[in-house]
Scaffold this active site. Sequence first.
Site, PDB file in Angstrom:
ATOM      1  N   SER A   1       0.833  -1.196   0.000  1.00 48.63           N
ATOM      2  CA  SER A   1       0.000   0.000   0.000  1.00 48.63           C
ATOM      3  C   SER A   1       0.868   1.246   0.000  1.00 48.63           C
ATOM      4  O   SER A   1       2.087   1.164   0.042  1.00 48.63           O
ATOM      5  CB  SER A   1      -0.925   0.002   1.216  1.00 48.63           C
ATOM      6  N   LYS A   2       0.209   2.381  -0.015  1.00 45.14           N
ATOM      7  CA  LYS A   2       0.921   3.653  -0.149  1.00 45.14           C
ATOM      8  C   LYS A   2       2.024   3.822   0.874  1.00 45.14           C
ATOM      9  O   LYS A   2       3.063   4.405   0.595  1.00 45.14           O
ATOM     10  CB  LYS A   2      -0.042   4.844  -0.022  1.00 45.14           C
ATOM     11  N   ARG A   3       1.772   3.321   2.072  1.00 44.90           N
ATOM     12  CA  ARG A   3       2.780   3.565   3.100  1.00 44.90           C
ATOM     13  C   ARG A   3       4.075   2.796   2.837  1.00 44.90           C
ATOM     14  O   ARG A   3       5.069   2.962   3.540  1.00 44.90           O
ATOM     15  CB  ARG A   3       2.230   3.231   4.491  1.00 44.90           C
TER      16      ARG A   3
END
Length: 476
Positions: free
Chosen positions: A248-250
């Site tokens: 994911s984005k993180r």
Amino acid sequence: MTTPRVRYAPSPTGEPHIGNIRSALFNWLYARATGGSFIVRIEDTDQNRLVPGAFDAILDALDWLGLDQDEGPRVGGAYGPYVQSERLNLYTERAAWLVAQGHAYYCDCTSERLDAMRKAQQEAGRSPGYDRHCRERGLAPTDGTPTVVRFKMPTEGTITVRDRIRGEVSFEAGLLDDFVLLKSDGFPTYHLANVVDDHAMAITHVMRAEEWLPSAPRHQQLYQAFGYDMPELVHLPIILGPDRSKLSKRHGATSVRQFQEEGYLPDAMLNFLAMLGWSLDGETDVLSREDLQRHFSLERVVASPAVFDHAKLDWYNGTYIRALTPGALALQLAPLLEGQGWRVDPAYLARIVPLEQERLKKLSEAPEALAFFFNEPHPEAIVQSLPKGLDAATTKHALEAALHTAEHAEDWEPQALEAAYRGLAEGLDIKTGPLFGAVRVAVTGRTAAPPLFDTLAVLGRERVLARLRAAIGALG
RNA sequence: GCCCCCAUCGUCUAGCGGCCUAGGACGCCACCCUUUCAAGGUGGAGAUCAGGGGUUCGAAUCCCCUUGGGGGCACCA
């Protein structure tokens, strides 16, 4: 066996995610490997999550990667439209049909009631799920009260689905609740639209990420209620971040656009992504787009999740950059360099590109890597980077001699320059390392750069002389 | 909490009962090449195949359990 028809069915809710696009890739590869059709269908049934521009972003990402479509919103096809919001009549008709057949029912439970119900269930230690409050009420759609249509799931027994990768997977029917088919805004849920469209579009293989496996039994029941043949299910292993949770984005860059902007080549991306969950033979890891299209097979897709390894992607990208012809690389680099405000002469670019080609991992590194070909090195950078092996006086003296050599070099070509400077080192009684290092820093402002004499040759005598003088001046 | 999936070097993987004292690739280390950095070449470290039970003459490969990891439990997809 019928010709496969596979589909990529993204929702336009933002920038296409790399994990998502991997599903697109596997679908596309399977279609290409089997002579089947690759279809794109936009699943825009959640009006609240629509993001302007996302529709184009998805299709642009596919174009960038070269995943050409046989049918889809941009290319049309015999089974259109390929956007679900343009197919609403079909879903409402199918939902009404299910109600008429006794497979589904109207429900007017409020979200407050449902929330309270779930909360109570959780507190009682039971798993959350619709309590079938409206199942036998025989509600009809009425004006004013918001209603949804729910599907009647069996309350007992075992539902077994067959997945191509994992074999048979069984679920206890009683644990699956009566899910919503049609929302109160008249739009279908994923479950309804997906099943209806996959059938309507004659999809033969449903290939999607493993996170969908838990909803497979619901879909299977839907197919059964409709009397549709079940397509083959292929749940692809999920892609994880370095911490082994779903990418994911993180975890950093995850949108296709980001990779594009960072300067990854589509073919490198394809190769890397293809090897996440699939392999040809465990020995061959560099596979061209054509190789992948020819050899991809479902049999060799693994069941376990794969960690996205940025370092390996970089290696792939470097490999593909090196495989480019210098001319092709120059074409890719030109806009990046012009973006720096540099005037990029094609002939000049053609000479500098080969010098940096084998050093680049990403195209985006080029402006910095090639900066000294366009800008004069900063005097301070020169002073700080000068070889430590020589004292200041010796360095200055060496550079003055180097300047002299450059001024009098008869032939401004790499070989001749090297010969002249090797002679100079001997005359000065300095090792070539420190001498060449000092010249390199003086001329490029860096300690790490392409081969010195190629660089001098490309830079040209006038600029080299000017830079040597500037460096000498900077030394005071 | 419940359901489901998964389990070979740090990572991607090969292996589908004997060819495995487990192979390849990335990364890492060393050496070679070399004016630096790369690229390239060679070599090395690195997995008692998560653990425990079975089955079998024989198990990384088949079965079961345990453990660990992941995913899913919306009028989101």
